[in-house]
Design a protein around this motif. Structure first.
Motif, PDB file in Angstrom:
ATOM      1  N   HIS A   1      -8.645   6.889   4.660  1.00 50.25           N
ATOM      2  CA  HIS A   1      -7.991   6.862   3.342  1.00 50.25           C
ATOM      3  C   HIS A   1      -8.092   5.503   2.637  1.00 50.25           C
ATOM      4  O   HIS A   1      -7.574   5.356   1.516  1.00 50.25           O
ATOM      5  CB  HIS A   1      -6.515   7.245   3.479  1.00 50.25           C
ATOM      6  CG  HIS A   1      -6.301   8.709   3.731  1.00 50.25           C
ATOM      7  ND1 HIS A   1      -6.425   9.263   4.992  1.00 50.25           N
ATOM      8  CD2 HIS A   1      -5.995   9.724   2.898  1.00 50.25           C
ATOM      9  CE1 HIS A   1      -6.188  10.554   4.918  1.00 50.25           C
ATOM     10  NE2 HIS A   1      -5.924  10.868   3.671  1.00 50.25           N
ATOM     11  N   LEU A   2      -8.736   4.540   3.262  1.00 54.33           N
ATOM     12  CA  LEU A   2      -8.902   3.219   2.665  1.00 54.33           C
ATOM     13  C   LEU A   2     -10.389   2.968   2.407  1.00 54.33           C
ATOM     14  O   LEU A   2     -11.245   3.697   2.907  1.00 54.33           O
ATOM     15  CB  LEU A   2      -8.327   2.146   3.605  1.00 54.33           C
ATOM     16  CG  LEU A   2      -6.805   2.150   3.765  1.00 54.33           C
ATOM     17  CD1 LEU A   2      -6.376   1.258   4.927  1.00 54.33           C
ATOM     18  CD2 LEU A   2      -6.120   1.700   2.467  1.00 54.33           C
ATOM     19  N   PRO A   3     -10.727   1.946   1.627  1.00 50.55           N
ATOM     20  CA  PRO A   3     -12.146   1.665   1.372  1.00 50.55           C
ATOM     21  C   PRO A   3     -12.933   1.469   2.663  1.00 50.55           C
ATOM     22  O   PRO A   3     -12.407   0.945   3.657  1.00 50.55           O
ATOM     23  CB  PRO A   3     -12.090   0.368   0.549  1.00 50.55           C
ATOM     24  CG  PRO A   3     -10.761   0.406  -0.127  1.00 50.55           C
ATOM     25  CD  PRO A   3      -9.836   1.045   0.862  1.00 50.55           C
ATOM     26  N   ALA A   4     -14.180   1.890   2.654  1.00 45.41           N
ATOM     27  CA  ALA A   4     -15.024   1.793   3.837  1.00 45.41           C
ATOM     28  C   ALA A   4     -15.066   0.356   4.356  1.00 45.41           C
ATOM     29  O   ALA A   4     -15.220  -0.590   3.577  1.00 45.41           O
ATOM     30  CB  ALA A   4     -16.438   2.269   3.507  1.00 45.41           C
TER      31      ALA A   4
ATOM     32  N   VAL B   1      -3.005   2.855  -3.756  1.00 46.76           N
ATOM     33  CA  VAL B   1      -3.458   1.466  -3.638  1.00 46.76           C
ATOM     34  C   VAL B   1      -4.937   1.343  -3.286  1.00 46.76           C
ATOM     35  O   VAL B   1      -5.460   0.222  -3.243  1.00 46.76           O
ATOM     36  CB  VAL B   1      -2.612   0.700  -2.588  1.00 46.76           C
ATOM     37  CG1 VAL B   1      -1.128   0.803  -2.914  1.00 46.76           C
ATOM     38  CG2 VAL B   1      -2.885   1.197  -1.172  1.00 46.76           C
ATOM     39  N   HIS B   2      -5.612   2.443  -3.038  1.00 49.16           N
ATOM     40  CA  HIS B   2      -6.986   2.431  -2.524  1.00 49.16           C
ATOM     41  C   HIS B   2      -7.893   1.469  -3.289  1.00 49.16           C
ATOM     42  O   HIS B   2      -8.587   0.634  -2.690  1.00 49.16           O
ATOM     43  CB  HIS B   2      -7.552   3.850  -2.579  1.00 49.16           C
ATOM     44  CG  HIS B   2      -8.964   3.968  -2.086  1.00 49.16           C
ATOM     45  ND1 HIS B   2     -10.061   3.601  -2.849  1.00 49.16           N
ATOM     46  CD2 HIS B   2      -9.465   4.409  -0.899  1.00 49.16           C
ATOM     47  CE1 HIS B   2     -11.170   3.810  -2.172  1.00 49.16           C
ATOM     48  NE2 HIS B   2     -10.840   4.299  -0.981  1.00 49.16           N
ATOM     49  N   ASP B   3      -7.882   1.552  -4.587  1.00 45.34           N
ATOM     50  CA  ASP B   3      -8.834   0.772  -5.389  1.00 45.34           C
ATOM     51  C   ASP B   3      -8.461  -0.701  -5.493  1.00 45.34           C
ATOM     52  O   ASP B   3      -9.253  -1.501  -6.023  1.00 45.34           O
ATOM     53  CB  ASP B   3      -8.936   1.368  -6.791  1.00 45.34           C
ATOM     54  CG  ASP B   3      -9.555   2.753  -6.792  1.00 45.34           C
ATOM     55  OD1 ASP B   3     -10.218   3.114  -5.791  1.00 45.34           O
ATOM     56  OD2 ASP B   3      -9.367   3.493  -7.774  1.00 45.34           O
ATOM     57  N   GLU B   4      -7.287  -1.077  -4.987  1.00 44.17           N
ATOM     58  CA  GLU B   4      -6.843  -2.472  -5.077  1.00 44.17           C
ATOM     59  C   GLU B   4      -7.052  -3.249  -3.780  1.00 44.17           C
ATOM     60  O   GLU B   4      -6.822  -4.455  -3.734  1.00 44.17           O
ATOM     61  CB  GLU B   4      -5.360  -2.529  -5.468  1.00 44.17           C
ATOM     62  CG  GLU B   4      -5.013  -1.783  -6.738  1.00 44.17           C
ATOM     63  CD  GLU B   4      -5.775  -2.281  -7.947  1.00 44.17           C
ATOM     64  OE1 GLU B   4      -6.138  -3.471  -7.971  1.00 44.17           O
ATOM     65  OE2 GLU B   4      -6.007  -1.476  -8.877  1.00 44.17           O
ATOM     66  N   VAL B   5      -7.471  -2.567  -2.720  1.00 43.61           N
ATOM     67  CA  VAL B   5      -7.679  -3.242  -1.438  1.00 43.61           C
ATOM     68  C   VAL B   5      -8.969  -4.057  -1.511  1.00 43.61           C
ATOM     69  O   VAL B   5     -10.055  -3.511  -1.701  1.00 43.61           O
ATOM     70  CB  VAL B   5      -7.758  -2.226  -0.285  1.00 43.61           C
ATOM     71  CG1 VAL B   5      -8.019  -2.939   1.044  1.00 43.61           C
ATOM     72  CG2 VAL B   5      -6.471  -1.412  -0.202  1.00 43.61           C
ATOM     73  N   ARG B   6      -8.844  -5.348  -1.356  1.00 47.65           N
ATOM     74  CA  ARG B   6     -10.002  -6.240  -1.471  1.00 47.65           C
ATOM     75  C   ARG B   6     -10.770  -6.309  -0.149  1.00 47.65           C
ATOM     76  O   ARG B   6     -10.188  -6.120   0.922  1.00 47.65           O
ATOM     77  CB  ARG B   6      -9.540  -7.644  -1.852  1.00 47.65           C
ATOM     78  CG  ARG B   6      -8.862  -7.731  -3.211  1.00 47.65           C
ATOM     79  CD  ARG B   6      -8.450  -9.162  -3.513  1.00 47.65           C
ATOM     80  NE  ARG B   6      -7.452  -9.658  -2.561  1.00 47.65           N
ATOM     81  CZ  ARG B   6      -7.150 -10.935  -2.395  1.00 47.65           C
ATOM     82  NH1 ARG B   6      -7.790 -11.864  -3.077  1.00 47.65           N
ATOM     83  NH2 ARG B   6      -6.223 -11.301  -1.531  1.00 47.65           N
ATOM     84  N   PRO B   7     -12.066  -6.591  -0.186  1.00 50.34           N
ATOM     85  CA  PRO B   7     -12.819  -6.796   1.051  1.00 50.34           C
ATOM     86  C   PRO B   7     -12.188  -7.929   1.876  1.00 50.34           C
ATOM     87  O   PRO B   7     -11.791  -8.959   1.323  1.00 50.34           O
ATOM     88  CB  PRO B   7     -14.216  -7.188   0.555  1.00 50.34           C
ATOM     89  CG  PRO B   7     -14.313  -6.590  -0.815  1.00 50.34           C
ATOM     90  CD  PRO B   7     -12.926  -6.679  -1.389  1.00 50.34           C
ATOM     91  N   GLY B   8     -12.078  -7.732   3.150  1.00 49.08           N
ATOM     92  CA  GLY B   8     -11.500  -8.745   4.028  1.00 49.08           C
ATOM     93  C   GLY B   8     -10.008  -8.635   4.211  1.00 49.08           C
ATOM     94  O   GLY B   8      -9.424  -9.355   5.032  1.00 49.08           O
TER      95      GLY B   8
ATOM     96  N   GLN C   1       5.059  10.675   6.368  1.00 51.84           N
ATOM     97  CA  GLN C   1       4.728  11.725   5.398  1.00 51.84           C
ATOM     98  C   GLN C   1       4.395  11.176   4.021  1.00 51.84           C
ATOM     99  O   GLN C   1       3.845  11.890   3.173  1.00 51.84           O
ATOM    100  CB  GLN C   1       5.869  12.741   5.297  1.00 51.84           C
ATOM    101  CG  GLN C   1       7.203  12.181   4.859  1.00 51.84           C
ATOM    102  CD  GLN C   1       8.091  11.797   6.024  1.00 51.84           C
ATOM    103  OE1 GLN C   1       7.601  11.393   7.077  1.00 51.84           O
ATOM    104  NE2 GLN C   1       9.395  11.942   5.841  1.00 51.84           N
ATOM    105  N   ASP C   2       4.728   9.905   3.769  1.00 55.85           N
ATOM    106  CA  ASP C   2       4.430   9.285   2.475  1.00 55.85           C
ATOM    107  C   ASP C   2       3.146   8.454   2.502  1.00 55.85           C
ATOM    108  O   ASP C   2       2.744   7.897   1.467  1.00 55.85           O
ATOM    109  CB  ASP C   2       5.589   8.375   2.047  1.00 55.85           C
ATOM    110  CG  ASP C   2       6.883   9.152   1.819  1.00 55.85           C
ATOM    111  OD1 ASP C   2       6.808  10.338   1.457  1.00 55.85           O
ATOM    112  OD2 ASP C   2       7.968   8.569   2.021  1.00 55.85           O
ATOM    113  N   MET C   3       2.507   8.372   3.663  1.00 63.36           N
ATOM    114  CA  MET C   3       1.401   7.442   3.824  1.00 63.36           C
ATOM    115  C   MET C   3       0.172   7.817   2.998  1.00 63.36           C
ATOM    116  O   MET C   3      -0.437   6.971   2.329  1.00 63.36           O
ATOM    117  CB  MET C   3       1.019   7.338   5.303  1.00 63.36           C
ATOM    118  CG  MET C   3      -0.011   6.260   5.597  1.00 63.36           C
ATOM    119  SD  MET C   3       0.590   4.602   5.237  1.00 63.36           S
ATOM    120  CE  MET C   3       1.673   4.353   6.659  1.00 63.36           C
ATOM    121  N   ALA C   4      -0.226   9.078   3.025  1.00 65.46           N
ATOM    122  CA  ALA C   4      -1.444   9.475   2.315  1.00 65.46           C
ATOM    123  C   ALA C   4      -1.323   9.204   0.813  1.00 65.46           C
ATOM    124  O   ALA C   4      -2.256   8.683   0.189  1.00 65.46           O
ATOM    125  CB  ALA C   4      -1.743  10.952   2.570  1.00 65.46           C
ATOM    126  N   ALA C   5      -0.176   9.537   0.239  1.00 65.40           N
ATOM    127  CA  ALA C   5       0.019   9.304  -1.195  1.00 65.40           C
ATOM    128  C   ALA C   5       0.008   7.815  -1.525  1.00 65.40           C
ATOM    129  O   ALA C   5      -0.553   7.397  -2.548  1.00 65.40           O
ATOM    130  CB  ALA C   5       1.337   9.931  -1.654  1.00 65.40           C
TER     131      ALA C   5
END
Length: 269
Positions: A106-109, A81-88, A72-76
């Motif tokens: 919910h994560l970068p494409a 952290v979405h914008d901090e996930v680096r490619p790879g 239940q805490d996953m989406a938030a």
């Protein structure tokens, strides 16, 4: 520096995985722990020499991110952290019911994700984990996830359509075993044994039987027949179990667990 692993969630499974990674040779300084409760993160990290950081900062430097929070805490958390996930970056979720489709949404494409279902025997490095790759996960990344989770036990790779069954069998399975063990101990007490004696008898019998299955490779039906002498005590006991439809009860129970696992899976959006 080796591979930097961010563990988001310092609960039972997150702290268990952290301890196992340190035991398996990972440099504690390559392990970063984050939790919504900073005190909890500091305690768990301090016990193993790892570092702590806020979730977004931990993800920003990570090569592998392990999501070990409640479903239940996953989406938030992923929004944070979405914008901090680096490619790879490889993202591994050990949260029950969270699908790879949900994670990818919910994560970068293009983010590589792996869904994993471990169980509590991971606490003693005897866990059983089923893992399923997402659409963008490469074979090398899948192997990386497999090696990561081998630090707490055995790992199998399977299609995600089977994850509800994995949850019903190995994810919830320890609860069934503990339930049976509890019942056998109570039966021993009923038959006049001291509780500690009954416990020792039952636990060693369980351990020995499981070891026989693993080491001999013999089908459980054959092993059961070997201990069931005609007209003997085991046959009498098994007849009573059949009369009470214990086998059918297990099938019904595990179907209920799989159904509940499916119900807990949130929609992608």
């Amino acid at each position: 520096m080796g591979t930097t692993i961010a563990l988001l969630g310092a609960g039972v499974m997150g702290s268990t995985l952290l301890a196992a990674l340190v035991r398996s040779g990972h440099d504690p300084q390559d392990l970063v722990v984050a939790d919504r409760w900073a005190e909890r993160a500091a305690q768990v990290a301090g016990d193993h020499g790892a570092r702590t950081a806020a979730s977004d900062a931990a993800v920003a430097e990570a090569d592998v991110v392990v999501l070990a929070v409640k479903p239940q805490d996953m989406a938030a958390l992923m929004e944070q952290v979405h914008d901090e996930v680096r490619p790879g970056t490889l993202v591994v979720s050990i949260a029950a019911g969270i699908t790879t489709e949900f994670l990818e949404h919910h994560l970068p494409a293009g983010t590589s994700v792996v869904r994993a279902m471990p169980n509590t025997p991971a606490l003693v490095d005897q866990g059983m984990t089923g893992i399923s790759p997402g659409r963008h996960c490469s074979p090398d990344q899948l192997d990386q996830a497999r090696q990561l989770l081998r630090s707490v036990g055995q790992v199998i790779v399977l299609d995600e359509s089977h994850q509800d069954a994995v949850t019903a069998i190995s994810g919830s399975g320890p609860a069934y075993i503990f339930y049976v063990v509890e019942a056998m101990i109570e039966a021993g007490v009923l038959l006049g044994l001291p509780r500690d004696t009954a416990t020792e008898l039952v636990v060693q019998t369980l351990y020995g039987a499981a070891t026989m299955i693993r080491e001999t490779g013999t089908h459980p039906t054959v092993l059961r027949e070997q201990v069931s002498s005609p007209g003997g005590t085991s046959v009498a006991a098994l007849r009573a179990l059949e009369d009470h439809k214990v086998r059918a009860a297990f099938l019904t129970a595990m179907e209920a667990a799989a159904r509940r696992s499916h119900e807990l899976s949130p929609p992608p959006s």
